[in-house]
Design a protein around this motif. Sequence first.
Motif, short mmCIF file in Angstrom:
data_model
loop_
_atom_site.label_atom_id
_atom_site.label_comp_id
_atom_site.label_asym_id
_atom_site.label_seq_id
_atom_site.Cartn_x
_atom_site.Cartn_y
_atom_site.Cartn_z
N VAL A 211 -17.25 45.72 -22.23
CA VAL A 211 -17.60 46.32 -23.51
C VAL A 211 -16.33 46.80 -24.22
O VAL A 211 -16.12 46.53 -25.40
CB VAL A 211 -18.58 47.50 -23.30
N GLY A 212 -15.47 47.47 -23.45
CA GLY A 212 -14.25 48.02 -24.03
C GLY A 212 -13.35 46.96 -24.65
O GLY A 212 -12.61 47.24 -25.59
N MET A 213 -13.41 45.75 -24.10
CA MET A 213 -12.51 44.70 -24.61
C MET A 213 -12.98 44.16 -25.95
O MET A 213 -12.25 43.44 -26.61
CB MET A 213 -12.44 43.55 -23.62
N CYS A 214 -14.22 44.48 -26.31
CA CYS A 214 -14.78 43.88 -27.52
C CYS A 214 -14.88 44.85 -28.68
O CYS A 214 -15.50 44.54 -29.69
CB CYS A 214 -16.17 43.31 -27.23
N HIS A 215 -14.39 46.08 -28.51
CA HIS A 215 -14.49 46.96 -29.68
C HIS A 215 -13.14 47.60 -29.99
O HIS A 215 -12.28 47.72 -29.13
CB HIS A 215 -15.59 48.01 -29.46
N PRO A 216 -12.93 47.98 -31.25
CA PRO A 216 -11.66 48.56 -31.65
C PRO A 216 -11.58 50.01 -31.20
O PRO A 216 -12.60 50.54 -30.76
CB PRO A 216 -11.71 48.46 -33.18
N PRO A 217 -10.47 50.67 -31.28
CA PRO A 217 -9.20 50.14 -31.80
C PRO A 217 -8.48 49.21 -30.82
O PRO A 217 -7.82 48.29 -31.27
CB PRO A 217 -8.37 51.39 -32.05
N VAL A 218 -8.58 49.46 -29.51
CA VAL A 218 -7.92 48.56 -28.59
C VAL A 218 -8.95 47.69 -27.91
O VAL A 218 -9.83 48.17 -27.23
CB VAL A 218 -7.11 49.32 -27.51
N GLY A 219 -8.91 46.40 -28.14
CA GLY A 219 -9.83 45.49 -27.49
C GLY A 219 -9.16 44.13 -27.48
O GLY A 219 -9.07 43.48 -28.50
N LEU A 220 -8.69 43.74 -26.31
CA LEU A 220 -7.89 42.51 -26.24
C LEU A 220 -8.65 41.31 -26.77
O LEU A 220 -8.09 40.48 -27.48
CB LEU A 220 -7.47 42.26 -24.79
N ALA B 155 -12.01 55.71 -22.50
CA ALA B 155 -10.72 55.13 -22.13
C ALA B 155 -10.59 53.74 -22.73
O ALA B 155 -9.50 53.32 -23.14
CB ALA B 155 -10.58 55.08 -20.62
N GLY B 156 -11.72 53.02 -22.82
CA GLY B 156 -11.72 51.67 -23.37
C GLY B 156 -11.30 51.63 -24.83
O GLY B 156 -11.01 50.57 -25.37
N ASN B 157 -11.27 52.80 -25.47
CA ASN B 157 -10.82 52.87 -26.84
C ASN B 157 -9.33 52.67 -26.98
O ASN B 157 -8.84 52.26 -28.02
CB ASN B 157 -11.19 54.21 -27.46
N VAL B 158 -8.59 53.05 -25.95
CA VAL B 158 -7.14 53.05 -26.12
C VAL B 158 -6.39 52.24 -25.07
O VAL B 158 -5.20 52.02 -25.22
CB VAL B 158 -6.59 54.49 -26.11
NA NA Z 1 -11.89 48.92 -26.82
#
Ligand code: NA
Lengths: 224, 459, 312
Positions: B400-409, B359-362
Amino acid sequence: MMKYLDHLEEIIITFLIGAATVIIALAVGHRYLSGLAIPGLQDWLLSINMSWAQELCIYMFVWMAKFGAAYGVRSGIHVGVDVLVTRLPDSWRKVTVILAILGGALFTGLIGSLGAKFVWENGMHYAVFNKLGMNVADLIEGPTTPDLEWPTWIIYSAVPLGSYLMCFRFLQVGVAFLRTGELPRHDHAHVDGIDEIGTLDSTEALEEYEQHKFNNKEAQGGVK
Amino acid sequence: MSTAVVGWEQFSKKKAATWLLCIAVILGAIATLGSTGIVFALLLALMLTGMPISIALGLTVLTFLFFFSEVPTEAVAMKLFTGIEKFEIMAIPFFILAGNFLTHGGVAKRMINFATSMVGHWHGGLALAGVMACALFAAVSGSSPATVVAIGSIMMPAMVRAGYPKRFGAGVITTSGSLGILIPPSIPMVVYCVATNSSVGALFMGGVIPGLMLASLLGLVAWWRAKQGNLPRMKKATWGERAKAFRDSIWGLFLIVIVLGGIYSGLFTPTEAAAMSAVYAFVIAVFVYRDVPFKKVPKVLLDSASMSAMLLYIITNAVLFSFLMTHENIPQLMADWILGHNLGVVSFLLVTNVLLLLAGNVMEPSSIILILAPILYPVAMKLGIDPVHFGVLITVNMEVGMCHPPVGLNLYVASGITKMGISELTVAVWPWLLAMLGFMLLVTYVPIVSLWLPRALGY
Amino acid sequence: APAPIVIKFSHVVAQHTPKGQAADYFKKLAEERTKGRVKVEVYPNSQLYKDKEEMEALQLGAVQMLAPSLAKFAPLGVKEFEVFDLPFIFDNYQELHKVTQGPVGAKLLKKLEPKGILGLAYWDNGFKVMSANKPLKSITDFRGQKMRIQSSKVLDSEMRSVGSIPQVLAFSEVYQALQTGVVDGTENPPSNLYTQKMHEVQKYVTLSDHGYLGYAVIVNKKFWQGLPADIRATLEGCMKDATKYANEVAKKDNDEALAAVKKSGRSQLVSLSPQERAAWKKAMDKAHKDNMSRIGADIVKEVYAATGYNAN
Ligand code: NA
Ligand code: NA
């Protein structure tokens, strides 16, 4: 005309967040001070009733949220998943964007209408007919809020009002997009304030240490 | 609704058509799984058009209720109001407001000076100071991107000028900035508590030790890489300089005392603490440091209101969505399935992490928590997992999710500050991101890390 | 066979609480006695609708049956129900049941009908104890104490009548607020005190039985009146038995909770002498006076007549 609406929207939400903060601060201060056994002051504070503060703050924020969401459409702050759309060929992207905007208008329009119906049945119908002196025998007099005892239909009307305004904003954005191909865009990577304290200050921050600035030769031995 | 992002290729018509076809096939397959499948396929399809997540959630619910159930649709309108009619949720606008006054108000600058005077003389000194400043700022701000901006906008140019490779600085700050949501206060933690009806105060406490540990770990990676790359060090500051830097930053540091001290000494509830921190941040920004002129205050209020409204709008629609989930008995079915297949705690937590990482991807953290927590939480409770432990592990996962693409603020923010492309930044963060992944496993499988402090304080 | 009639019964507490158990018991009786013609779906823990939503959901017909706390009827516009919140209005269960199982109780439930709601029964939760970090015995002990209450005008004036500061807090935050000292004390039936572990963070529990907490089981009027007559009669029978069961479970639960609190040793139980209790009653009578016109003098007097209330 449109400018007044824009301003009104901004003034409402600015006021709501500011006032809610002040109200809660006062309530906390009041509770803290009334617990102190200071003669005179304690009696006076105990006689003041601040129980309504929490409820009022909640309602102010809900109204702020509904109108702020409409403002957000205009300023492009609502986040979406753009992984796919941004990679589509331009003409396809246009179609998708229009679809997305229409989806927004559809949803907010529907919610506005559902909300209006709910508000009407939840006490507005009674209130209006009662005011006009009509027969209200079969109607339900709606509930009130627990602390302030305001009619909930007035409080809940944030839903239809905010949603219709939001619907209008979506349509406005859609028309503008068709005309110019531009969307309002809030840059989440940009936070106001860094222009002022940004790069300029960072050099200052560094210059404070410029005097200690590292000399490459000393590196091997460390500066300890 | 979006425009092109730096560093992303645009598909040719042929490639785009292939992608769309693949997606359509996958969604079609999901939709055949019954009503749950239809719900999720519809949600994913709507989200992929790029419409706001809140609208996609709401449209999914409306469509489903119109066609597949006999719930009166006015109930939906009511939920849109009552969904956020909770005092605990009001912490979110307050923390956002406080954060905005802090970023505008020169608090970060003084915290950086203080941190640099303390650790600047070690290997990778400025980088370590950056980590420390992020941790300090995290203790007064509830958001990760805000932490990256506040610290990064000053620290990154300073590091480049001091002779650090651009990538190094970007990597450190992008990842350290994520401490903003692990070290209390934390907006995603409030969101988690609201979604699961847990205690905000307990979860805040749960984040302290993991936050400090992660800060040390990120610092360690920076120190090690700096030592290897033989990166510059600062001259050791004298105790007099340190004292001065501390005095200058004391007003900002005192906010930590107000928020955490206020909550744990019983002066206020977490929501009230948020309101008080907003008032305090206003006072120091406008009257003490005077970095915000009075006439700019309405603008700060408006920006905070608009950001809060966006989050609150996602929350209301996510509440609707979880109402639909409950109505369709989905959390219950999932819980039964997992318990029925003897999927123990270990594998459940693994599944949870993978799901959250995907989910952290998008999506951004608040939306992920709002959609997934109501589904996962009941299962976690049945398996005997502590709500605080579960909340902390979700928060670390969100970092972790915030630091990788495609979506990472955090990446986007860092890219805005450094003018580096997303793909280059992705390469820059990997040493720290890898450390964070390892740390995530630690937090996941060693509950005591998150539970020790709350328990010691009697929760 | 035709599809069964579905009754969605939503409530906001856990399944194992007295109310949760009673709801499940009603479900069992109803499904047995109607031989499956009625299906009762119980949704505990505010799964579908939260505290603030359930009443409107019932009026809309999104759920058919609820058991909200009596305090929830005042915001609905039936302020007469606040009579149950008045401190010391019932001295014991006999006096209470004279009202809830007698004509005054029935008259009160009738007042819900214009709101599209039918009241079927009253379910007890129990009498409240007062807890704090100091022993609350005399009225002066209350002065300046911050006391957590449920949102209610009457409870607000009850706390003010003895010089304390009422504070409305969400249930999920009460434990922490007591532990850290955001509030100093609170009032609860013993079962709530114990299950929320509040006794761990309160030094003293005064056995004051000063107030009553109860529920009313209510249904959507249109739905109920549209039921086949035989089914309605059967369900009313089930409700009667479920009510008996609910009240027994609640009483037992409170007694056990109090014993458990005592056994835990985490907080000390404080008893009031008859004189002290009389002093509380007298002081808190102000809450009666202040809310008399609000609640409706007629109904308050009727309850007084049934229970023999006398503040002095
Ligand atoms: Na992400
Ligand atoms: Na933080």
